[in-house]
Design a protein around this motif. Structure first.
Motif, PDB file in Angstrom:
ATOM      1  N   SER A  94       0.800  -1.192   0.068  1.00 50.82           N
ATOM      2  CA  SER A  94       0.012   0.095   0.032  1.00 50.82           C
ATOM      3  C   SER A  94       0.683   1.235  -0.008  1.00 50.82           C
ATOM      4  CB  SER A  94      -0.894  -0.001   1.054  1.00 50.82           C
ATOM      5  OG  SER A  94      -0.412  -0.028   2.273  1.00 50.82           O
ATOM      6  N   SER A  95       2.000   1.402   0.501  1.00 45.38           N
ATOM      7  CA  SER A  95       2.889   2.306   0.485  1.00 45.38           C
ATOM      8  C   SER A  95       3.456   2.530  -0.780  1.00 45.38           C
ATOM      9  CB  SER A  95       4.001   2.201   1.302  1.00 45.38           C
ATOM     10  OG  SER A  95       5.135   1.002   0.932  1.00 45.38           O
ATOM     11  N   TYR A  96       3.284   1.680  -1.907  1.00 44.97           N
ATOM     12  CA  TYR A  96       3.767   1.820  -3.210  1.00 44.97           C
ATOM     13  C   TYR A  96       3.194   3.394  -4.139  1.00 44.97           C
ATOM     14  CZ  TYR A  96       6.349  -2.514  -3.397  1.00 44.97           C
ATOM     15  OH  TYR A  96       7.210  -3.656  -3.247  1.00 44.97           O
ATOM     16  N   ARG A  97       1.933   3.225  -4.012  1.00 36.85           N
ATOM     17  CA  ARG A  97       1.121   4.324  -4.540  1.00 36.85           C
ATOM     18  C   ARG A  97       1.720   5.531  -4.142  1.00 36.85           C
ATOM     19  NH1 ARG A  97      -4.632   4.190  -6.191  1.00 36.85           N
ATOM     20  NH2 ARG A  97      -3.946   4.851  -8.277  1.00 36.85           N
ATOM     21  N   PRO A  98       1.596   6.082  -2.920  1.00 40.82           N
ATOM     22  CA  PRO A  98       2.138   7.347  -2.511  1.00 40.82           C
ATOM     23  C   PRO A  98       3.888   7.647  -2.734  1.00 40.82           C
ATOM     24  CG  PRO A  98       1.736   6.384  -0.446  1.00 40.82           C
ATOM     25  CD  PRO A  98       1.420   5.371  -1.684  1.00 40.82           C
ATOM     26  N   GLN A  99       4.403   6.614  -2.937  1.00 45.79           N
ATOM     27  CA  GLN A  99       5.989   6.590  -3.362  1.00 45.79           C
ATOM     28  C   GLN A  99       5.971   7.006  -4.700  1.00 45.79           C
ATOM     29  OE1 GLN A  99       7.398   2.900  -1.912  1.00 45.79           O
ATOM     30  NE2 GLN A  99       7.643   3.663   0.145  1.00 45.79           N
ATOM     31  N   LEU A 100       5.243   6.422  -5.541  1.00 46.01           N
ATOM     32  CA  LEU A 100       5.200   6.297  -6.985  1.00 46.01           C
ATOM     33  C   LEU A 100       4.740   7.839  -7.499  1.00 46.01           C
ATOM     34  CD1 LEU A 100       3.945   3.029  -8.221  1.00 46.01           C
ATOM     35  CD2 LEU A 100       6.476   4.066  -8.791  1.00 46.01           C
ATOM     36  N   GLN A 101       3.590   8.354  -6.793  1.00 50.25           N
ATOM     37  CA  GLN A 101       3.179   9.553  -6.803  1.00 50.25           C
ATOM     38  C   GLN A 101       4.037  10.614  -6.813  1.00 50.25           C
ATOM     39  OE1 GLN A 101      -0.419   9.665  -4.391  1.00 50.25           O
ATOM     40  NE2 GLN A 101      -1.592   8.893  -6.149  1.00 50.25           N
ATOM     41  N   ALA A 102       4.963  10.365  -5.441  1.00 54.85           N
ATOM     42  CA  ALA A 102       5.956  11.420  -5.215  1.00 54.85           C
ATOM     43  C   ALA A 102       7.181  11.325  -6.481  1.00 54.85           C
ATOM     44  CB  ALA A 102       6.669  11.314  -3.952  1.00 54.85           C
ATOM     45  N   LEU A 103       7.455  10.162  -6.941  1.00 54.96           N
ATOM     46  CA  LEU A 103       8.364  10.135  -8.000  1.00 54.96           C
ATOM     47  C   LEU A 103       8.122  10.427  -9.391  1.00 54.96           C
ATOM     48  CD1 LEU A 103       9.835   6.553  -6.944  1.00 54.96           C
ATOM     49  CD2 LEU A 103      10.968   8.740  -6.732  1.00 54.96           C
ATOM     50  N   ARG A 104       6.720  10.372  -9.633  1.00 59.15           N
ATOM     51  CA  ARG A 104       6.058  10.911 -10.799  1.00 59.15           C
ATOM     52  C   ARG A 104       6.464  12.179 -11.326  1.00 59.15           C
ATOM     53  NH1 ARG A 104       0.694   9.648  -9.941  1.00 59.15           N
ATOM     54  NH2 ARG A 104       1.289   7.490 -10.138  1.00 59.15           N
ATOM     55  N   GLU A 105       6.566  13.426 -10.418  1.00 59.12           N
ATOM     56  CA  GLU A 105       7.022  14.687 -11.089  1.00 59.12           C
ATOM     57  C   GLU A 105       8.009  14.532 -11.909  1.00 59.12           C
ATOM     58  OE1 GLU A 105       6.837  17.425  -7.756  1.00 59.12           O
ATOM     59  OE2 GLU A 105       5.139  16.690  -7.226  1.00 59.12           O
ATOM     60  N   GLY A 106       9.240  13.847 -11.705  1.00 60.07           N
ATOM     61  CA  GLY A 106      10.536  14.181 -12.511  1.00 60.07           C
ATOM     62  C   GLY A 106      10.364  13.107 -13.780  1.00 60.07           C
ATOM     63  N   THR A 107       9.572  12.294 -13.739  1.00 57.65           N
ATOM     64  CA  THR A 107       9.437  11.332 -14.981  1.00 57.65           C
ATOM     65  C   THR A 107       8.767  11.677 -16.000  1.00 57.65           C
ATOM     66  OG1 THR A 107       7.244  10.120 -13.967  1.00 57.65           O
ATOM     67  CG2 THR A 107       9.647   9.286 -13.136  1.00 57.65           C
ATOM     68  N   ASP A 108       7.744  12.686 -15.819  1.00 54.84           N
ATOM     69  CA  ASP A 108       6.935  13.064 -16.804  1.00 54.84           C
ATOM     70  C   ASP A 108       8.048  13.978 -17.915  1.00 54.84           C
ATOM     71  OD1 ASP A 108       7.325  15.240 -15.216  1.00 54.84           O
ATOM     72  OD2 ASP A 108       5.195  15.752 -14.895  1.00 54.84           O
ATOM     73  N   ARG A 109       9.071  14.703 -17.326  1.00 57.00           N
ATOM     74  CA  ARG A 109       9.898  15.482 -18.101  1.00 57.00           C
ATOM     75  C   ARG A 109      10.812  14.603 -18.786  1.00 57.00           C
ATOM     76  NH1 ARG A 109       8.975  18.410 -13.634  1.00 57.00           N
ATOM     77  NH2 ARG A 109      10.891  17.978 -12.772  1.00 57.00           N
ATOM     78  N   GLY A 110      11.289  13.241 -18.373  1.00 55.49           N
ATOM     79  CA  GLY A 110      12.070  12.318 -18.793  1.00 55.49           C
ATOM     80  C   GLY A 110      13.525  12.988 -18.577  1.00 55.49           C
ATOM     81  N   ASP A 111      13.854  13.738 -17.435  1.00 57.29           N
ATOM     82  CA  ASP A 111      14.808  14.129 -16.802  1.00 57.29           C
ATOM     83  C   ASP A 111      15.711  13.170 -15.933  1.00 57.29           C
ATOM     84  OD1 ASP A 111      17.163  15.366 -16.111  1.00 57.29           O
ATOM     85  OD2 ASP A 111      16.303  17.051 -14.997  1.00 57.29           O
ATOM     86  N   SER A 112      16.553  12.289 -16.444  1.00 54.92           N
ATOM     87  CA  SER A 112      16.960  11.068 -15.597  1.00 54.92           C
ATOM     88  C   SER A 112      17.580  11.353 -14.195  1.00 54.92           C
ATOM     89  CB  SER A 112      17.951  10.358 -16.429  1.00 54.92           C
ATOM     90  OG  SER A 112      19.060  10.634 -17.052  1.00 54.92           O
ATOM     91  N   ALA A 113      18.282  12.809 -14.495  1.00 55.20           N
ATOM     92  CA  ALA A 113      19.097  13.265 -13.215  1.00 55.20           C
ATOM     93  C   ALA A 113      18.198  13.499 -12.130  1.00 55.20           C
ATOM     94  CB  ALA A 113      19.837  14.366 -13.740  1.00 55.20           C
ATOM     95  N   ALA A 114      16.957  14.327 -12.332  1.00 54.35           N
ATOM     96  CA  ALA A 114      16.141  14.682 -11.691  1.00 54.35           C
ATOM     97  C   ALA A 114      15.169  13.494 -10.993  1.00 54.35           C
ATOM     98  CB  ALA A 114      14.987  15.554 -12.292  1.00 54.35           C
TER      99      ALA A 114
END
Length: 184
Positions: A94-114
């Motif tokens: 159940s902790s996966y969903r909030p963790q993935l939501q927090a990680l989502r912001e950098g992934t939409d720009r495709g910036d691997s360093a972020a």
């Protein structure tokens, strides 16, 4: 018997009822499409780059199948010299969903360093100092890496040889070195 006594008696029964078993059926067993896409984008940064996009997708799909099919309480191999029976522990994702939501912001720009920085911050915030020996539900990226690093493919990539740890090739050729990757 008064109604008040009956209500108190019923509530006291509820207080001692074993609700742990009910929780197992209510646990999250999979991720929605948005979280799966985020996991795929995060995996491209977290997993070794020689896997390529196809290899990363294979690992992510295998991980999702693994968590979907995981069952707590299944018998485990006791191991060599261990006489007691072991069972798989609970796996609460159940902790996966909030963790993935927090990680989502950098992934939409495709910036691997972020994304890499967000992964590191997320692991630190969750108190992950070392990877678990098997996925334990504490952090999605740590569990993904744990799943992958326990695989035959990870060992083969590490040693650049077709060791095929989790296969049974038989006794023929046991005295030969594993073939280099790509030639097997």
């Amino acid at each position: 018997m008064t109604r008040r006594f009956l209500v108190r008696w019923a509530l006291s029964l509820l207080a001692v009822a074993p609700f742990a078993r009910v929780r197992l059926f209510a646990q999250v067993r999979s991720l929605d499409e948005v979280d799966r896409a985020t996991l795929g984008a995060v995996a491209k940064v977290a997993l070794p780059s020689p896997l390529g996009d196809e290899g990363v997708e294979t690992v992510v799909q295998g991980f999702l199948r693994w968590i979907g099919g995981y069952r707590a309480g299944a018998e485990m191999s006791p191991g060599y010299g261990v006489p007691r029976l072991r069972r798989t522990p609970d796996l609460d994702i159940s902790s996966y969903r909030p963790q993935l939501q927090a990680l989502r912001e950098g992934t939409d720009r495709g910036d691997s360093a972020a994304v890499n920085a967000r992964i590191q911050d997320s692991l630190e915030a969750a108190g992950i100092e070392a990877l678990p020996s098997r996925p334990d539900g504490r952090h999605v990226v740590a569990d993904l890496l744990s799943y992958y690093l326990g695989s035959s493919e990870a060992r083969d990539l590490c040693y650049q040889a077709a060791i095929r740890r989790h296969t049974c090739p038989g006794l023929a050729g046991m005295d030969e070195r594993p073939a280099p990757l790509g030639s097997a």
